[in-house]
Write a protein that holds these residues in place. Structure first.
Motif, PDB file in Angstrom:
ATOM      1  N   GLU A  29       0.838  -1.201   0.000  1.00 32.70           N
ATOM      2  CA  GLU A  29       0.000   0.000   0.000  1.00 32.70           C
ATOM      3  C   GLU A  29       0.878   1.258   0.000  1.00 32.70           C
ATOM      4  N   GLU A  30       1.884   1.258   0.843  1.00 36.57           N
ATOM      5  CA  GLU A  30       2.803   2.400   0.894  1.00 36.57           C
ATOM      6  C   GLU A  30       3.597   2.514  -0.409  1.00 36.57           C
ATOM      7  N   LYS A  64       2.572   1.577  -3.403  1.00 34.74           N
ATOM      8  CA  LYS A  64       1.648   2.122  -4.406  1.00 34.74           C
ATOM      9  C   LYS A  64       1.497   3.629  -4.224  1.00 34.74           C
ATOM     10  N   ARG A  65       1.353   4.070  -2.992  1.00 34.63           N
ATOM     11  CA  ARG A  65       1.229   5.513  -2.701  1.00 34.63           C
ATOM     12  C   ARG A  65       2.493   6.251  -3.119  1.00 34.63           C
ATOM     13  N   ALA A  66       3.647   5.655  -2.891  1.00 28.54           N
ATOM     14  CA  ALA A  66       4.910   6.270  -3.321  1.00 28.54           C
ATOM     15  C   ALA A  66       4.919   6.458  -4.839  1.00 28.54           C
ATOM     16  N   GLY A  67       4.427   5.463  -5.562  1.00 28.26           N
ATOM     17  CA  GLY A  67       4.340   5.576  -7.023  1.00 28.26           C
ATOM     18  C   GLY A  67       3.430   6.708  -7.450  1.00 28.26           C
ATOM     19  N   TYR A 109      12.648  -0.498  -1.763  1.00 21.98           N
ATOM     20  CA  TYR A 109      11.561  -1.460  -1.574  1.00 21.98           C
ATOM     21  C   TYR A 109      11.540  -2.456  -2.730  1.00 21.98           C
ATOM     22  N   GLU A 110      11.672  -1.948  -3.960  1.00 15.34           N
ATOM     23  CA  GLU A 110      11.690  -2.830  -5.128  1.00 15.34           C
ATOM     24  C   GLU A 110      12.835  -3.829  -5.046  1.00 15.34           C
ATOM     25  N   LYS A 111      14.004  -3.363  -4.698  1.00 13.58           N
ATOM     26  CA  LYS A 111      15.161  -4.255  -4.597  1.00 13.58           C
ATOM     27  C   LYS A 111      14.926  -5.344  -3.555  1.00 13.58           C
ATOM     28  N   LYS A 112      14.365  -4.967  -2.430  1.00 10.44           N
ATOM     29  CA  LYS A 112      14.147  -5.910  -1.334  1.00 10.44           C
ATOM     30  C   LYS A 112      13.053  -6.918  -1.659  1.00 10.44           C
ATOM     31  N   HIS A 113      11.964  -6.460  -2.271  1.00  6.94           N
ATOM     32  CA  HIS A 113      10.792  -7.317  -2.444  1.00  6.94           C
ATOM     33  C   HIS A 113      10.640  -7.922  -3.831  1.00  6.94           C
TER      34      HIS A 113
END
Length: 75
Positions: free
Chosen positions: A18-19, A21-24, A59-63
């Motif tokens: 959710e966070e 998506k909001r960042a995007g 976040y992308e790198k981690k997940h």
């Protein structure tokens, strides 16, 4: 800037989808921040854009295992 109030944006780690998506959404809204005429508002918006982009990349790198998601993260 799509009616985004940059003074209400919190800069903090992204910990869930959710966070993320909001960042995007914030990134999309601020992508043309360099076009803002007021120098103080432009600087604030660009600072937020950079910070949120770095956090989204982390976040992308981690997940998602993204090796390189943004040029900001490749350094």
């Amino acid at each position: 800037m799509n009616n985004l109030n940059i003074n209400k944006i919190e800069i903090r780690p992204i910990t869930n989808e959710e966070e993320y998506k909001r960042a995007g959404e914030i990134i999309d809204s601020l992508i043309d921040a360099d076009q803002i005429e007021n120098p103080k508002e432009r600087k604030r918006a660009l600072d937020i854009l950079e910070a949120i982009s770095i956090l989204a990349c982390a976040y992308e790198k981690k997940h998602y295992g993204a090796r390189q998601c943004l040029s900001l993260c490749s350094q």
